[in-house]
Design a protein around this motif. Sequence first.
Motif, mmCIF file in Angstrom:
data_model
loop_
_atom_site.group_PDB
_atom_site.id
_atom_site.type_symbol
_atom_site.label_atom_id
_atom_site.label_comp_id
_atom_site.label_asym_id
_atom_site.label_seq_id
_atom_site.Cartn_x
_atom_site.Cartn_y
_atom_site.Cartn_z
ATOM 1 N N GLU A 292 -14.476 2.057 22.175
ATOM 2 C CA GLU A 292 -15.708 2.023 22.965
ATOM 3 C C GLU A 292 -16.871 1.545 22.092
ATOM 4 O O GLU A 292 -16.984 1.897 20.927
ATOM 5 N N TRP A 293 -17.694 0.696 22.742
ATOM 6 C CA TRP A 293 -18.920 0.202 22.104
ATOM 7 C C TRP A 293 -20.109 0.817 22.834
ATOM 8 O O TRP A 293 -20.221 0.743 24.057
ATOM 9 N N LYS A 294 -21.025 1.421 22.047
ATOM 10 C CA LYS A 294 -22.190 2.057 22.642
ATOM 11 C C LYS A 294 -23.444 1.730 21.832
ATOM 12 O O LYS A 294 -23.369 1.350 20.664
ATOM 13 N N ARG A 295 -24.606 1.896 22.498
ATOM 14 C CA ARG A 295 -25.889 1.826 21.800
ATOM 15 C C ARG A 295 -26.149 3.158 21.121
ATOM 16 O O ARG A 295 -25.918 4.220 21.704
ATOM 17 N N THR A 296 -26.581 3.148 19.906
ATOM 18 C CA THR A 296 -26.825 4.398 19.190
ATOM 19 C C THR A 296 -28.070 5.111 19.682
ATOM 20 O O THR A 296 -28.189 6.335 19.540
ATOM 21 N N ASP A 297 -29.015 4.371 20.237
ATOM 22 C CA ASP A 297 -30.271 4.980 20.637
ATOM 23 C C ASP A 297 -30.214 5.630 22.011
ATOM 24 O O ASP A 297 -30.983 6.529 22.320
ATOM 25 N N SER A 298 -29.275 5.183 22.856
ATOM 26 C CA SER A 298 -29.248 5.723 24.221
ATOM 27 C C SER A 298 -27.845 6.081 24.706
ATOM 28 O O SER A 298 -27.684 6.489 25.850
ATOM 29 N N GLU B 39 -29.112 -0.989 17.157
ATOM 30 C CA GLU B 39 -27.845 -0.599 16.527
ATOM 31 C C GLU B 39 -26.792 -0.303 17.589
ATOM 32 O O GLU B 39 -27.091 0.296 18.635
ATOM 33 N N TYR B 40 -25.561 -0.743 17.282
ATOM 34 C CA TYR B 40 -24.399 -0.516 18.151
ATOM 35 C C TYR B 40 -23.326 0.201 17.315
ATOM 36 O O TYR B 40 -23.160 -0.103 16.125
ATOM 37 N N ILE B 41 -22.593 1.100 17.963
ATOM 38 C CA ILE B 41 -21.529 1.842 17.278
ATOM 39 C C ILE B 41 -20.194 1.495 17.914
ATOM 40 O O ILE B 41 -20.068 1.418 19.146
ATOM 41 N N CYS B 42 -19.228 1.219 17.069
ATOM 42 C CA CYS B 42 -17.861 0.934 17.518
ATOM 43 C C CYS B 42 -16.984 2.141 17.139
ATOM 44 O O CYS B 42 -16.761 2.411 15.948
ATOM 45 N N THR C 203 -17.831 2.540 13.131
ATOM 46 C CA THR C 203 -18.706 1.721 12.280
ATOM 47 C C THR C 203 -19.947 1.339 13.090
ATOM 48 O O THR C 203 -19.898 1.264 14.324
ATOM 49 N N VAL C 204 -21.016 1.129 12.402
ATOM 50 C CA VAL C 204 -22.293 0.800 13.054
ATOM 51 C C VAL C 204 -22.668 -0.659 12.746
ATOM 52 O O VAL C 204 -22.580 -1.099 11.588
ATOM 53 N N VAL C 205 -23.073 -1.362 13.790
ATOM 54 C CA VAL C 205 -23.484 -2.772 13.659
ATOM 55 C C VAL C 205 -24.927 -2.888 14.157
ATOM 56 O O VAL C 205 -25.259 -2.378 15.231
#
Length: 660
Positions: A54-60, A111-114, A125-127
Amino acid sequence: MMESTCVFMSILMIVADGFIVRGPSGPLVALLGSSVVLPCYVDELLVMEVLKVEWKRTDSETLVHLFWFGKSRPEFQEQDYHDRAHFFTDQIQHGNFSLRLDNLRTEDEGEYICRVHRWFDSGETVVQIKLERLLVSGSDKSISVSVGEDVTLNCSVDSHIKPEHINVSWIRTDGDEDILVLLFQNNKTLPDSSDERYRDRVELFTAEIPKGNFSLRLKSVRTEDKGVYMCQVFAGGLSANVTVELGVGFSSWHIAVLFFCSAAGSGAVLLLCSLIYCRYKNTVTSSIIMNLQVSLVFCPNICMFFAFMLWGFTEGSLHETVTCCALYLLRPVMLMWALCYLKNLQDNHKSWIRFFRITHELTVLTVIVYSVLFAYGWRISAHDTDNGPRIFSGIWFGCVVLFCLLSEGLYDALCIFLSFFQLLQLIPSFGLPSPVFLILVFVQPLMLFCIPLLTYLQARLRCLHHRWITILGILIITLLDIILVIYANLTILEREKENLEWIYVILFIEVLKIAVVIEICVLKHMLKEEEHSRVQRRRETETSQQGSNSLSLCNEIMFMFGAVGLVLLNSVTLTAELILKARNGERVMKDMRVIVFPSESVFVLCWLISQMHANWRNVITGSTHNQRNLHQRVQLMNTPETREMEILSAADPDVSQTQR
């Protein structure tokens, strides 16, 4: 028992060790509207059936995309990422969980988190995505500068993009069309791309370009430089701009032009008022009146000469400045020539005034104007391989100068042949419209030759004894000659940018030429007749004296129009042009020659017509006076006393001899 325990402990160690999810080493920089790949991968193969990515936004915690139970699940995506976020499905089985995000928007930055899940184990990991912004800054306030000074228009680019990938164009945008001031492209400045109004006057600070400084330096600011300038920056798909307003104020040169224009206009009016006051005041001597008259001729025109000279240093073109300065430098000669035809001058004053001849202005102005035309024609034909036209143009120009010198030193009537060489000089430089056009080269001098021919025939043909016939013929010839000059020069110069302005100048030279011919054929004879009949005019009746006074007043009004009216017209026009250009940033009138030279031509033509009319009136007055004297003699012969004297004379020869 011991073996099963060892196997279980080995499995726990593998699970506890887990797997490592790898990502990029730093932030990803991308352009707005482009696509970017967010790396996320592992170094080992994982079972697809138990894998969840899953790919998500770290802020929301917004779900960008989901891979679950062996396939992608777009139905779980956030609406903003539909059809924009994609897995590389064929690469997932090899441990590549990277995500491609298309059509990047401003809100995609962050920032996006995988997260990768397998059974009870997971890794992440964070991108980080950074959008490449093109921030362009300049001056917040408008810039004011005086004419002739240098000015810097600020434009700074805040970007990680290297200068070789940036294109910058400076454009002036306040007019009807955009004007390219300077272009920076492919990591170099292109000065040849500049509009001709800015060529060799604009530059960038080359040493500051690697720092993102694309400020423009504008040298020798002119009034027409006033306006709004835009610095447009392009880098890949990005673009940004900043504008700055440039205001241009009066320089010391402009103030000097205004001063001389004011001095010329106001000085002419004050001298005219003083002259009128002294003329009607009997206590003032004629020498004072003459001094005022000469001051009126010289002072305003010299002021206008300096005004046009300073105008050329700031706003005027070279051709405009040279011709207008030459005219006002020679204009006192023309006015002094016209002054000798006024009836209120004393004889001792007329003797030295007659040294000023209209031929002087004609020859000097012709040499100056055709020198400029020769230099201009030589310059535009500099790249021609055939030097023949330039040689012929130089030969004919030499003939023009030679005939001007001969007209000045030997005989004024030689100026008739100037038209022949003037046209021949222009043809090699500006082209021959057609072979038939050569006929006009010979016809134009013949037109002027008809004026002395007409006055010659008047003395020998009875049908031309009436002076009004000669004057009417001269007027018709003058009109035809002017039309011919306009047509001939308009045909030759039709492809030139300043064709209309040059035609006005050449037309004025032709009018001066006509004035010289008419002076030789008509006006000089008129002055001689006035000198011989001065005693008879003193014995005229009151009615004829009033007619002479009204005619003299008409001539004085015409002279004052040339001495004062034209100076006022041109000084006011030049002042208004300067003020409007400083206000609007562009000239209202493209060239002052379209006002100066046509008005001068009108004045000279009107003056010639008034003098020929005066000549005609003098002839009529003299004829009437002679008839009246003859009638009085006849009446005197018929009186009784006269008859008695005749009888006595016949009867007594001694009385007759004594009377004799």
